[in-house]
Design an enzyme around this catalytic site. Structure first.
Site, PDB file in Angstrom:
ATOM      1  N   SER A  91       0.934  -1.165   0.048  1.00  0.00           N
ATOM      2  CA  SER A  91      -0.176  -0.110   0.007  1.00  0.00           C
ATOM      3  C   SER A  91       0.900   1.277  -0.009  1.00  0.00           C
ATOM      4  O   SER A  91       1.516   1.388  -1.034  1.00  0.00           O
ATOM      5  CB  SER A  91      -0.995   0.007   1.406  1.00  0.00           C
TER       6      SER A  91
ATOM      7  N   ASP B  36      -9.410  -5.154  -4.851  1.00  0.00           N
ATOM      8  CA  ASP B  36      -8.864  -4.021  -4.267  1.00  0.00           C
ATOM      9  C   ASP B  36      -9.093  -2.591  -5.208  1.00  0.00           C
ATOM     10  O   ASP B  36      -8.993  -2.467  -6.369  1.00  0.00           O
ATOM     11  CB  ASP B  36      -7.182  -4.212  -4.440  1.00  0.00           C
TER      12      ASP B  36
ATOM     13  N   HIS C  86      -8.054  -4.869  -0.645  1.00  0.00           N
ATOM     14  CA  HIS C  86      -6.762  -4.194  -0.178  1.00  0.00           C
ATOM     15  C   HIS C  86      -6.315  -4.982   1.193  1.00  0.00           C
ATOM     16  O   HIS C  86      -7.074  -5.405   2.214  1.00  0.00           O
ATOM     17  CB  HIS C  86      -7.168  -2.799   0.273  1.00  0.00           C
TER      18      HIS C  86
END
Length: 349
Positions: free
Chosen positions: A181, A289, A319
């Site tokens: 991320s 995601d 995610h």
């Protein structure tokens, strides 16, 4: 199907070099949420509450997943300080006595959260899966220290690893960066900085569902949930994507004091004109995601610029699935893929 059976099925990749797909174990078709993920996204009934202001401490404390240690080899784990003031945690198998390649790992958390502890079990798993050293970096966080502090800390940590290779027991010319991320963003932007400075420390990068296009505030075609291809639970997926996108502007406010910075390539690498200089890349992302669409644009741009790029889509995942070590077999699998890719690239020559 139990964990081990599911993990075994994930060893098989469908598709081709353009996009490898790991199906939800037991399925041979895209478009469906993993059942555990579906339960996670399904709204729970709760008593009505008045709107409350959530403190930064509470937001940070809520990050991560109650994962567990799945390593099978005894590990040596040490805390250290890089370049004077950057906390790092170093992992290696206790039996690994010779110098080895290294992964410098940057945790996720929206640039304002995350910690060494949040990625403890993923980092243990990386060190357990191969003859490799892992250095986890506790870079500066917004809003107390906004861009570029975290990026510069991350670069300084890579430089420290290179300069202290003998002490750390690593091969000086065998450095990879990896992160999830926001940490994926830092991985690619550190690689760009490494090339801009002409230091060329980094030989491979692994980007786990990175955020690579800041400043679009959950709007436009890169946030179009219909393009994720849900064949069931489309409303559930759309609500998840919309909620995730709604936080995007707040993250930019914290990380970027000057919102005009959003197209800076060291913030949004999707806009970089220097992608051709980057090292071989593995990018992995969940099928649902919210960042998948921008990740696919990045993959296309990397390939257009001649960067050897491997792309893996984990079907049914959302995610931050990496956090679920010991719970979701996909989390363990993506750690195995990371080690495979890094050693495959760095052990050449």
């Amino acid at each position: 199907m139990d964990y081990q059976e599911a993990k075994e099925l994930l060893k098989t990749k469908a598709g081709n070099a353009e996009k490898w797909v790991k199906f939800v174990p037991g399925l041979q078709e895209s478009g469906y949420l993993d059942e555990a993920t579906k339960r996670e996204l399904t709204p729970k009934e709760a008593p009505a509450q008045q709107d409350q202001v959530v403190s930064m401490e509470a937001m940070r404390a809520s990050m991560g997943w109650p994962s567990r240690d799945i390593s099978v080899n005894p590990l040596s784990i040490e805390n250290d300080v890089a370049d004077g003031n950057i906390p790092v945690r170093i992992y290696r198998k206790a039996s690994l006595k010779q110098a080895a390649p290294v992964i410098v790992f940057f945790h996720g958390g929206g640039f304002f959260g995350g910690s060494l502890d949040n990625v403890e079990h993923p980092c243990r798993t990386l060190a357990d899966k191969g003859d490799i050293v892992v250095v986890s970096v506790d870079y500066s966080l917004a809003p107390e220290k906004p861009y570029p502090d975290g990026l510069l800390d991350s670069y300084r940590a890579v430089k420290w690893v290179y300069r202290n290779a003998e002490k750390l027991g690593i091969l000086k010319g065998k450095i990879a960066v990896a992160g999830d991320s926001a940490g994926g963003n830092l991985s690619i932007t550190v690689s760009l900085l490494d090339r801009a400075f002409g230091t060329n420390y980094i030989g491979a990068q692994v980007l786990l569902y990175p955020t690579v296009a800041r400043g679009i505030d959950g709007q436009g075609e890169l946030w179009d949930a219909t393009r994720l291809g849900a064949k069931a639970d489309a409303e559930l997926v759309a609500g998840y994507v919309a909620g995730f996108g709604g936080l995007d502007f707040k993250v930019d406010e914290m990380y970027l004091e000057n919102l005009k910075n959003t197209k800076n390539p060291f913030v949004s690498p999707i806009y970089s004109e220097c992608l051709a200089e980057l090292p071989p890349t593995l990018l992995a992302v969940g099928e649902f995601d919210p960042l998948r669409l921008q990740n696919e644009v990045l993959v296309a741009k990397l390939r257009e610029n001649g960067v050897a790029t491997e792309y893996i889509q984990y079907n049914g995942m959302i995610h931050a699935f990496m956090d679920k070590i010991g719970d979701a077999p996909q989390a363990e699998d993506v750690m195995e893929e990371t080690v495979r890719f890094v050693l495959g690239v760095l052990k050449k020559d």
